[in-house]
Design an enzyme around this catalytic site. Sequence first.
Site, PDB file in Angstrom:
ATOM      1  CG  ASP A  16      -1.516   3.039   5.655  1.00  0.00           C
ATOM      2  OD1 ASP A  16      -2.636   3.542   5.137  1.00  0.00           O
ATOM      3  OD2 ASP A  16      -0.633   3.388   5.372  1.00  0.00           O
ATOM      4  CG  ASN A  18      -8.916   0.283   7.060  1.00  0.00           C
ATOM      5  OD1 ASN A  18      -8.561  -0.912   7.339  1.00  0.00           O
ATOM      6  ND2 ASN A  18      -8.978   1.225   8.086  1.00  0.00           N
ATOM      7  N   GLY A  19      -8.500   1.241   2.537  1.00  0.00           N
ATOM      8  CA  GLY A  19      -9.233   1.899   1.512  1.00  0.00           C
ATOM      9  C   GLY A  19      -8.914   0.844   0.351  1.00  0.00           C
ATOM     10  NE  ARG A  29     -10.596   5.368   0.184  1.00  0.00           N
ATOM     11  CZ  ARG A  29      -9.395   5.241   0.460  1.00  0.00           C
ATOM     12  NH1 ARG A  29      -8.410   4.738  -0.386  1.00  0.00           N
ATOM     13  NH2 ARG A  29      -8.726   5.926   1.372  1.00  0.00           N
ATOM     14  CG  HIS A  33     -12.403   3.462   6.039  1.00  0.00           C
ATOM     15  ND1 HIS A  33     -11.226   3.403   6.516  1.00  0.00           N
ATOM     16  CD2 HIS A  33     -12.653   4.127   5.320  1.00  0.00           C
ATOM     17  CE1 HIS A  33     -10.381   4.211   5.574  1.00  0.00           C
ATOM     18  NE2 HIS A  33     -11.471   4.830   4.957  1.00  0.00           N
ATOM     19  CB  THR A  62      -4.655  16.988  12.025  1.00  0.00           C
ATOM     20  OG1 THR A  62      -3.236  16.618  11.647  1.00  0.00           O
ATOM     21  CG2 THR A  62      -4.769  17.220  13.446  1.00  0.00           C
ATOM     22  CD  GLU A  63      -2.007  15.578   9.008  1.00  0.00           C
ATOM     23  OE1 GLU A  63      -2.192  14.644   9.396  1.00  0.00           O
ATOM     24  OE2 GLU A  63      -1.000  16.531   9.605  1.00  0.00           O
ATOM     25  CG  LEU A 127      -5.673  -2.719  26.092  1.00  0.00           C
ATOM     26  CD1 LEU A 127      -4.330  -3.530  25.860  1.00  0.00           C
ATOM     27  CD2 LEU A 127      -6.421  -3.402  24.500  1.00  0.00           C
ATOM     28  CB  SER A 192       1.840   9.243   8.532  1.00  0.00           C
ATOM     29  OG  SER A 192       2.046   8.759   7.411  1.00  0.00           O
ATOM     30  CD  GLU A 203      13.992  -1.396  18.723  1.00  0.00           C
ATOM     31  OE1 GLU A 203      13.949  -1.432  17.450  1.00  0.00           O
ATOM     32  OE2 GLU A 203      14.701  -1.079  19.537  1.00  0.00           O
TER      33      GLU A 203
END
Length: 239
Positions: A16, A18-19, A29, A33, A62-63, A127, A192, A203
């Site tokens: 969260d 970036n913009g 913005r 990103h 999706t939003e 990873l 979200s 956690e």
Amino acid sequence: MSENLNIPRHVAIILDGNGRWAKAKGLPRNYGHVEGAKTVEKICEEAYKMGIQYLTVYAFSTENWNRPQDEVDALMKLLRNYMKNCLKTAEKNRMCVRIIGDVSRLDEDLQVKIAELEEATKDNDGLHFQVAINYGGRDEITRAVRKLATKVAAGELVPEAVTEEMINSCLDTGDMPDPDLLIRTCNEQRISNFLPWQLAYTEFYFTPVAWPDFTKEELMKAVEAYNHRDRKYGGLKEE
């Protein structure tokens, strides 16, 4: 790094800010990103060095389709470039990459790139890196329920036989361990619609740092905070 630290096996991150990071610097913005994508690459490397086995990041929900069209277009262009770069990084670091979410809504060329990336990295033993694209937790659960409902309708399964394990196996993350630790940047304190089923016993760690400024040191702070939680009973350990 302290040898006594208990390293979480699976870390999930909501990327969260970036913009807001770009706006604070008087920049577009989309620049935020781009910088955020670079941070993802760095944190993948640091997470693996630290001993984290699974890293799942929330890249496009999706939003997010509801954002201004020029921002959505820029994000899709960034994802295309990222798929190319990710392949090079995966080859170098033996990273196994998987995309979670409903990719069917994405443009065909992007779907092809995703399939190529997953195929090329599926046997890598480094990873395990999951990128959530066009992902929504409720959508994921809905798709899982549809799979089971199809089996019920076909007479292959009776409703009474449905178990948590069956539902879990139908999720995008069905063969992965649930996250031990969720990190969210830029001071937001909600999930979200990210991995709601999988985060049942995870956690949470919230930081005011915007994602483009997130570093190895910030990741270490999150892991240290995780070590002060009592995973057996929940809550903070007694002093």
